[in-house]
Design a protein around this motif. Structure first.
Motif, PDB file in Angstrom:
ATOM      1  N   SER A   1       0.803  -1.229   0.000  1.00 13.24           N
ATOM      2  CA  SER A   1       0.000   0.000   0.000  1.00 13.24           C
ATOM      3  C   SER A   1       0.835   1.279   0.000  1.00 13.24           C
ATOM      4  O   SER A   1       0.324   2.335  -0.324  1.00 13.24           O
ATOM      5  N   SER A   2       2.135   1.185   0.334  1.00 12.41           N
ATOM      6  CA  SER A   2       2.889   2.430   0.337  1.00 12.41           C
ATOM      7  C   SER A   2       3.235   2.884  -1.084  1.00 12.41           C
ATOM      8  O   SER A   2       3.516   4.051  -1.300  1.00 12.41           O
ATOM      9  N   THR A   3       3.210   1.995  -2.038  1.00 10.04           N
ATOM     10  CA  THR A   3       3.502   2.431  -3.411  1.00 10.04           C
ATOM     11  C   THR A   3       2.352   2.188  -4.380  1.00 10.04           C
ATOM     12  O   THR A   3       2.398   2.638  -5.518  1.00 10.04           O
ATOM     13  N   VAL A   4       1.335   1.448  -3.920  1.00  7.44           N
ATOM     14  CA  VAL A   4       0.186   1.208  -4.801  1.00  7.44           C
ATOM     15  C   VAL A   4      -1.042   1.822  -4.125  1.00  7.44           C
ATOM     16  O   VAL A   4      -1.293   1.548  -2.952  1.00  7.44           O
ATOM     17  N   ASN A   5      -1.780   2.629  -4.854  1.00  5.59           N
ATOM     18  CA  ASN A   5      -2.994   3.237  -4.300  1.00  5.59           C
ATOM     19  C   ASN A   5      -4.116   2.194  -4.332  1.00  5.59           C
ATOM     20  O   ASN A   5      -4.741   1.945  -5.370  1.00  5.59           O
ATOM     21  N   ILE A   6      -4.339   1.570  -3.175  1.00  2.00           N
ATOM     22  CA  ILE A   6      -5.253   0.428  -3.117  1.00  2.00           C
ATOM     23  C   ILE A   6      -6.684   0.853  -3.492  1.00  2.00           C
ATOM     24  O   ILE A   6      -7.365   0.149  -4.246  1.00  2.00           O
ATOM     25  N   ASP A   7      -7.118   2.003  -2.999  1.00  2.00           N
ATOM     26  CA  ASP A   7      -8.488   2.443  -3.295  1.00  2.00           C
ATOM     27  C   ASP A   7      -8.704   2.559  -4.800  1.00  2.00           C
ATOM     28  O   ASP A   7      -9.707   2.108  -5.346  1.00  2.00           O
ATOM     29  N   GLU A   8      -7.707   3.152  -5.446  1.00  2.00           N
ATOM     30  CA  GLU A   8      -7.839   3.325  -6.896  1.00  2.00           C
ATOM     31  C   GLU A   8      -7.895   1.969  -7.605  1.00  2.00           C
ATOM     32  O   GLU A   8      -8.692   1.764  -8.518  1.00  2.00           O
ATOM     33  N   VAL A   9      -7.053   1.042  -7.127  1.00  2.00           N
ATOM     34  CA  VAL A   9      -7.038  -0.286  -7.730  1.00  2.00           C
ATOM     35  C   VAL A   9      -8.424  -0.926  -7.595  1.00  2.00           C
ATOM     36  O   VAL A   9      -9.003  -1.428  -8.569  1.00  2.00           O
ATOM     37  N   VAL A  10      -8.975  -0.872  -6.376  1.00  2.00           N
ATOM     38  CA  VAL A  10     -10.271  -1.527  -6.141  1.00  2.00           C
ATOM     39  C   VAL A  10     -11.346  -0.903  -7.031  1.00  2.00           C
ATOM     40  O   VAL A  10     -12.133  -1.616  -7.670  1.00  2.00           O
ATOM     41  N   GLU A  11     -11.338   0.419  -7.110  1.00  2.00           N
ATOM     42  CA  GLU A  11     -12.351   1.098  -7.939  1.00  2.00           C
ATOM     43  C   GLU A  11     -12.255   0.655  -9.396  1.00  2.00           C
ATOM     44  O   GLU A  11     -13.259   0.341 -10.034  1.00  2.00           O
TER      45      GLU A  11
ATOM     46  N   CYS B   1       5.755  -5.533  -8.511  1.00  2.00           N
ATOM     47  CA  CYS B   1       5.258  -4.163  -8.658  1.00  2.00           C
ATOM     48  C   CYS B   1       5.694  -3.252  -7.510  1.00  2.00           C
ATOM     49  O   CYS B   1       6.636  -2.470  -7.660  1.00  2.00           O
ATOM     50  N   SER B   2       5.065  -3.381  -6.335  1.00  2.00           N
ATOM     51  CA  SER B   2       5.323  -2.361  -5.305  1.00  2.00           C
ATOM     52  C   SER B   2       6.791  -2.307  -4.872  1.00  2.00           C
ATOM     53  O   SER B   2       7.331  -1.244  -4.630  1.00  2.00           O
ATOM     54  N   TRP B   3       7.427  -3.467  -4.808  1.00  2.00           N
ATOM     55  CA  TRP B   3       8.816  -3.482  -4.343  1.00  2.00           C
ATOM     56  C   TRP B   3       9.795  -2.907  -5.350  1.00  2.00           C
ATOM     57  O   TRP B   3      10.900  -2.516  -5.004  1.00  2.00           O
ATOM     58  N   VAL B   4       9.417  -2.909  -6.616  1.00  2.00           N
ATOM     59  CA  VAL B   4      10.391  -2.464  -7.613  1.00  2.00           C
ATOM     60  C   VAL B   4      10.088  -1.060  -8.126  1.00  2.00           C
ATOM     61  O   VAL B   4      10.722  -0.588  -9.057  1.00  2.00           O
TER      62      VAL B   4
ATOM     63  N   SER C   1       9.018   3.140  -6.917  1.00  2.00           N
ATOM     64  CA  SER C   1       8.922   4.048  -5.782  1.00  2.00           C
ATOM     65  C   SER C   1       7.790   5.059  -5.978  1.00  2.00           C
ATOM     66  O   SER C   1       7.323   5.673  -5.039  1.00  2.00           O
ATOM     67  N   GLU C   2       7.325   5.212  -7.223  1.00  2.00           N
ATOM     68  CA  GLU C   2       6.292   6.219  -7.499  1.00  2.00           C
ATOM     69  C   GLU C   2       4.911   5.576  -7.529  1.00  2.00           C
ATOM     70  O   GLU C   2       4.661   4.653  -8.309  1.00  2.00           O
ATOM     71  N   ILE C   3       3.991   6.119  -6.714  1.00  2.00           N
ATOM     72  CA  ILE C   3       2.618   5.610  -6.716  1.00  2.00           C
ATOM     73  C   ILE C   3       2.002   5.739  -8.106  1.00  2.00           C
ATOM     74  O   ILE C   3       1.302   4.855  -8.585  1.00  2.00           O
ATOM     75  N   LYS C   4       2.357   6.831  -8.751  1.00  2.00           N
ATOM     76  CA  LYS C   4       1.846   7.135 -10.084  1.00  2.00           C
ATOM     77  C   LYS C   4       2.130   5.999 -11.069  1.00  2.00           C
ATOM     78  O   LYS C   4       1.346   5.688 -11.947  1.00  2.00           O
ATOM     79  N   GLU C   5       3.304   5.430 -10.922  1.00  2.00           N
ATOM     80  CA  GLU C   5       3.697   4.355 -11.845  1.00  2.00           C
ATOM     81  C   GLU C   5       3.188   3.003 -11.382  1.00  2.00           C
ATOM     82  O   GLU C   5       2.747   2.180 -12.179  1.00  2.00           O
TER      83      GLU C   5
END
Ligand SMILES: Cc1cc2nc3c(=O)[nH]c(=O)nc-3n(C[C@H](O)[C@H](O)[C@H](O)COP(=O)(O)OP(=O)(O)OC[C@H]3O[C@@H](n4cnc5c(N)ncnc54)[C@H](O)[C@@H]3O)c2cc1C
Ligand code: SF4
Ligand code: SF4
Ligand code: SF4
Ligand code: SF4
Lengths: 659, 395
Positions: free
Chosen positions: A16-26, A101-104, A106-110
């Protein structure tokens, strides 16, 4: 169409620190075919699993995707969760949004859009997944152990004592391995043969162990649970049913050559048993040196003196066929050749010897009956230099690794030398002394104090021969002082390397070794006694340098793993294997030649190819080789892969458009 | 209370980083085994302690030539300039650490601060000003070839022959260049020389630490070679060899380089060079560090000597090929004077004469010079000859 549920895990903050979970779920909620998408902090926790179970039941899901860590970690967990509420395990898939994904990023955007497309592609795969059942394979509860050193002996005894049959093959004329060559063993200094020979005898008397010495593996096929093997029993030219091991043949044989067992410090005959306590105690003829073989038919003395008529010059190699369910590899080690150390004149100066040669000099049953004499003039050496890390820890010229045991045997050698030659002087040259074992540091302290042993910190650069003396050139890097130490003998702690033939064996068994030829374990920490290929287990120094306690522990560990395999009659084998669409197969047979596991066979009646589900490992080689598309991997069909790729390409285009 | 002497050594990361930048990048690999130290030629100069193993550690601490006390500092500088760059240490180091490169980084720093030995300063200046380290006149550079019918290099010739500054100017060494030319002419090889346009390859000043001047010299030489259309250079000195072959490419050179021993060995093997006269002498071959350890050329010189009729080839026991001992002339050593019982060359000459040879065969002008100079003051019956000279005598 399937009703698919998607469960997105935060993995604490790992995802969750690099992936926006809410956006993913939506986003995922909107994806065609998705009946539900929800998230949770730790999906693998009990409440997380309950959430999955509840939703499968409530929403009547017939396929689920868990977006979380690598499938190598929790695929099994989640499949079992789903099975509990009646969903076929092969309808549960993992979308890896952590390692991939999240581990590799650093940008949430990406990371966020990437996580979405990974999940979407796995949804596409899941849509076409079929319910599958594992392939059941019967297990043949008989083990093959390759190598009869202490590792092979221990593994064989552990397996045999639990009531299972064992075939133990050893390439030399006797079991025992290197341990039989040692004098006394650190840290307790118990006599090596005294603790080893009872185990050797137990092997030879055990009703569950079939021992094949002077034998090697000739051929192998099959897979875990069901291997077919051929063993080559080399002709020993002695009929073991008649021979009583009286030894009169060896006594009378006129040919004497360097003894391998004594590391060239002593002699043996052309017909020989390597050492008095050899198991079995039956001689073999070394055809290369026997004059009967090398000078066509001359000699024959052994045949004349043998009153039991046991010598049979016409004996041929014999091939024995066997079937086993598991294989333990315990092929041991050798020492790195001394000839590689030109700066030490090693291999050229007779009094520069290696550790095993010194063990033979120390051994009460050795060529000198435990008296230390040097080779050149038989003199008792009054000063011996022991040099550490010879060949080891030298990435530039030799081997980068630490051989782990040489520090300890050097300490032992210095101490034993002082016991044998009390007025002698032992000087140890080392970079550092590594004593990381139980009671090892204490042993070093004792050896230093009792033996008055001098330690010089430094790796000598040269050994120069002056008459019969050897002068060791060194600098003590603690004092900065130069030393030219005149010695009568030098013992080199040569590195441990895998036994010759280990690489060929690895090729034949199709299992991995590291760059130096040591067999590779499935996981360096969590699966240290298994090979990556199911059915193969590793024991002892074949896997890496180690001492006897570690060797024995690993051997017992390997045996325990074998017994786990043997604990049920059947094992299940993943159903993710190849299949053939009978309507499309043209019977060209290309796949038969491609399959590395011999799992494909021609059905002569239908003129098409079929898959032996037990042998197929699901490697996929045949699928890419099949020209007609008849060959498909179950739950990873061409259709599924196409759909996954187009989702990924599509989302990539979307991302570009957004930019 | 009086000022107490502070014995704490401060770690100096700035100096360390500069030295790493200047070529000391290997320092962290060292595990202090000391093998380098007992294989270093200074170890064999028994009265002198040369702490090779400390250099990487001290560089990592940034405590190189850092003494405040002038006398101490001079001692430190002396240590840095003792190294003859023979690479015996590198050959044996388990981690492949190049101590000469580490010391060269220190030398670069010292040259930048102009605090390096006076004799070497003059070597550097002379090379910069007149193109040779001896300060000889440029116009006399081709005097050695007078009357020998040696052509100026022209495009299309097979080789440029590049004799090195010693054979160009120094009387004993000139004979080597003359013999080489004699052999080439006998074999009808097409070659020429650059004559007065020739300039030192710059090897020695680079080893001394004068990196900037070296670069200037190298670039000028490369331009000269390119302008003259040189494709392949034949050299007498292993020092020119290694500089042209392994270092000039970094500055844009693209010509081939051959050492005379390589070429003559090839000519013998292919039957083009015939050795007719007997040379009934016992000959011991001295491996020059720069030809052997640095460039792995061990067998060609021996192949030549083995093919000379009547010649008996001897080896220095324990100290041949990669284990050979330096003559002491490398990396500026030719210009530095040490106490009489502190000279590497004396140790090496003892090893060579102990073989009972009549002749010491060399393949490097520096070794020749060093041995000749030293033999003058020694009461031994042994001669030094370059391999080219021996071949020339047997034509
Ligand atoms: C000088 C020295 C002193 C030592 N002292 C001590 C000590 O005091 N204490 C201690 O704990 N450890 C000591 N060790 C370490 C000890 O020797 C090893 O830990 C131990 O012997 C390893 O046993 P192993 O069974 O793995 O290998 P090995 O003893 O090498 O046995 C391997 C066996 O496999 C056989 N083999 C190989 N390839 C094949 C094949 N393809 N087919 C069939 N058979 C094959 C070999 O012939 C051999 O019999 C010492 C080692 C050395 C070198
Ligand atoms: S035939 Fe002769 S040489 Fe051969 S093993 Fe028998 S006794 Fe020895
Ligand atoms: S997937 Fe194909 S190649 Fe691999 S084992 Fe099965 S049949 Fe053989
Ligand atoms: S290069 Fe030669 S002289 Fe210099 S430190 Fe290394 S061994 Fe010694
Ligand atoms: S030989 Fe190499 S590793 Fe050993 S002390 Fe010298 S530089 Fe360090």
């Amino acid at each position: 169409m399937k009703k698919i549920g998607v469960f997105v895990c935060h993995c604490g903050r790992n995802i969750s620190s690099t992936v926006n979970i809410d956006e993913v779920v939506e986003e995922i909620k909107k994806y065609p075919g998705v009946a539900l998408c929800t998230d949770y902090k730790y999906m693998c926790s009990d409440p997380g699993q309950d959430l999955i179970k509840k939703n499968i039941q409530d929403k009547k899901l017939d396929g689920i995707v868990i977006a979380a860590c690598s499938p190598s970690l929790h695929e099994l967990t989640f499949r079992n969760t789903a099975v509990k509420v009646g969903l076929n395990p092969y309808l549960t898939e993992i979308a890896n949004i952590r390692e991939q994904c999240s581990w590799v990023h650093s940008e949430i955007k990406e990371a966020t859009p990437k996580a979405i497309s990974i999940i979407e592609s796995i949804i596409e795969k899941t849509k076409l997944n079929e319910s599958l059942a594992p392939v059941k394979v019967k297990v043949n509860p008989k083990a093959l152990v390759i190598g009869g050193g202490i590792a092979g002996i221990q593994a064989s005894l552990d397996i045999a004592n639990s009531g299972h049959k064992v075939i133990l093959i050893e390439k030399s004329p006797s079991i025992g391995g290197r341990m039989a060559q040692l004098s006394e063993t650190f840290p307790t200094l118990d006599c090596s043969q005294c603790i080893l020979t009872p185990k050797m005898v137990e092997v030879s008397q055990h009703e569950n162990i079939s021992l094949f010495v002077y034998s090697e593996l000739e051929e192998i096929s099959g897979s875990v649970g069901n291997f077919k093997i051929k063993i080559r029993k080399k002709a020993s030219c002695v009929d073991n049913n008649k021979c009583t091991g009286c030894g009169v043949c060896s006594e009378k044989c006129p040919v004497s050559v360097d003894s391998e067992f004594d590391e060239g410090m002593g002699k043996r005959k052309a017909i020989y048993t390597p050492f008095p306590q050899a198991i079995p105690n039956k001689p073999v003829i070394d055809k290369e040196n026997c004059t009967y073989f090398s000078k066509d038919g001359k000699c024959g003395v052994c045949q004349i003196v043998c009153t039991l008529n046991a010598i049979d010059f016409d004996q041929k190699d014999e091939i024995v066929e066997e079937e086993v369910g598991a294989i333990v590899i315990a092929t041991g080690y050798e020492l790195y050749p001394m000839e590689n150390m030109i700066e030490y004149g090693a291999g050229e100066y007779p009094d520069v010897i290696n550790g095993l040669q010194f063990e033979r000099l120390l051994s009460a049953s050795g060529p000198t009956q435990g008296e230390i004499h040097r080779t050149s003039d038989n003199k008792i050496p009054k000063r011996i230099a022991f040099i550490s890390c010879v060949g080891s820890r030298d990435p530039e010229h030799h081997l980068p690794y630490c051989s782990k045991i040489c520090c300890m045997y050097m300490v032992k050698h210095a101490l034993l030398y002082k016991e044998h030659v009390p007025d002698g002087e032992a000087i140890v040259f080392s970079i550092d002394i590594r004593t990381s074992g139980k009671d090892y540091e204490e042993f070093l302290t004792r050896a230093k104090e009792e033996g008055n042993i001098l330690y010089i910190r430094g790796k000598p650069a040269r050994i120069i021969k002056q008459g019969n003396d050897l002068v060791v050139w060194c600098i003590n890097t603690l004092t900065g002082k130069q030393h030219r130490v005149k010695c009568d003998m030098v013992v080199l702690s040569m590195s441990m390397v895998p036994s010759s033939g280990a690489l060929d064996l690895a090729k034949a068994l199709r299992i991995h070794t590291n760059d130096f030829g040591f067999f590779t374990e499935a996981h360096p920490k969590l699966r240290p006694v298994e090979s990556l290929v199911p059915g193969f287990y590793l024991a002892g120094t074949a896997q890496g340098p180690k001492d006897i306690p570690d060797t024995v522990s690993q051997a017992s560990g390997a045996a325990a793993k074998v017994l786990t395999l043997f604990s049920s009659d059947e094992i299940s084998h993943s159903p993710i294997i190849a299949s053939v669409n009978e309507d499309l197969c043209s019977g060209c047979g290309i796949c038969i030649a491609t399959c590395p596991y011999d799992a494909r066979e021609m059905d002569e009646r239908k003129k098409i190819v079929s898959v032996n589900e037990i042998l197929c490992e699901g490697c996929g080689a045949c699928i890419s080789a099949c020209p007609s598309g008849a060959s498909q991997q179950k739950n990873l069909t061409d259709n599924q892969i196409d759909n996954m790729i187009s989702v990924l390409l599509h989302s990539n285009t979307k991302a570009l458009e957004r930019e | 209370m009086k000022d107490k002497k502070n014995l704490t050594t401060e770690i100096n990361p700035e100096i360390r980083d500069i030295l790493i930048e200047m070529g000391a990048e290997d320092i962290y690999k060292c595990y202090q085994c000391g093998k380098c130290t007992s294989v270093c030629p200074w170890f064999q100069v028994e009265i002198y302690d040369y702490p090779v193993f400390k250099f990487s550690l001290e560089t990592a601490l940034g405590v190189v030539a850092s003494s405040e006390d002038k006398k101490e500092l001079d001692k430190e500088i002396e240590l840095i300039y003792r190294c003859v760059g023979c690479e015996a240490c590198l050959e044996q180091c388990p981690h492949g650490i190049s101590t000469p490169n580490i010391l060269r980084a220190a030398r670069r720093l010292l040259v930048d601060f102009d605090s390096y030995p006076e004799t070497l300063k003059s070597t550097v200046q002379k090379t910069h000003n007149v193109g040779n380290p001896f300060g000889e006149h440029r116009e006399n550079r081709a005097d050695w070839a007078k009357g020998l019918n040696v052509l100026d290099y022209q495009q299309g010739m097979e080789f440029l022959y590049f004799p090195c500054c010693l054979p160009a100017y120094e009387t004993r060494n000139q004979k080597v260049a003359q013999a080489t030319v004699g052999v080439l002419q006998k074999c009808e090889v097409s070659f020429g020389i650059l004559g007065v346009k020739e300039t030192c390859c710059g090897e020695v000043i680079r080893r001394i630490g004068a990196e900037d001047i070296f670069k200037e010299v190298a670039k000028a030489n490369i331009k000269e070679f390119k302008d003259s259309g040189v494709k392949e250079v034949l050299v007498t000195s292993p020092h020119c060899f290694t500089t042209f072959k392994n270092e000039y490419p970094d500055f844009g050179a693209d010509f081939e380089v051959l050492h005379t021993t390589q070429y003559f060995s090839h000519l013998i093997d292919t039957g083009k060079l015939k050795l007719n006269k007997n040379f009934d002498k016992k000959v011991v071959y001295h491996d020059p560090c720069t030809l052997g350890r640095k460039n792995n050329i061990y067998e060609e010189p021996r192949n030549i000597l083995k093919n000379i009729p009547g010649l008996e080839l001897l080896e220095v026991e324990n100290f041949n090929r990669s284990l050979s001992l330096c003559c002491g002339a490398g990396s500026g050593g030719l210009w530095l004077e040490w106490e009489k019982d502190e000279r590497i060359v004396n140790v090496r000459l003892k090893q060579l004469t102990d073989t009972g040879a009549d002749i010491i065969a060399v393949a490097c002008p520096y070794c020749l010079q060093m041995f000749e100079e030293t033999l003058k003051s020694m009461d031994v019956n042994i001669k030094v000859m370059d391999i080219s000279e021996i071949i020339f005598e047997c034509l």
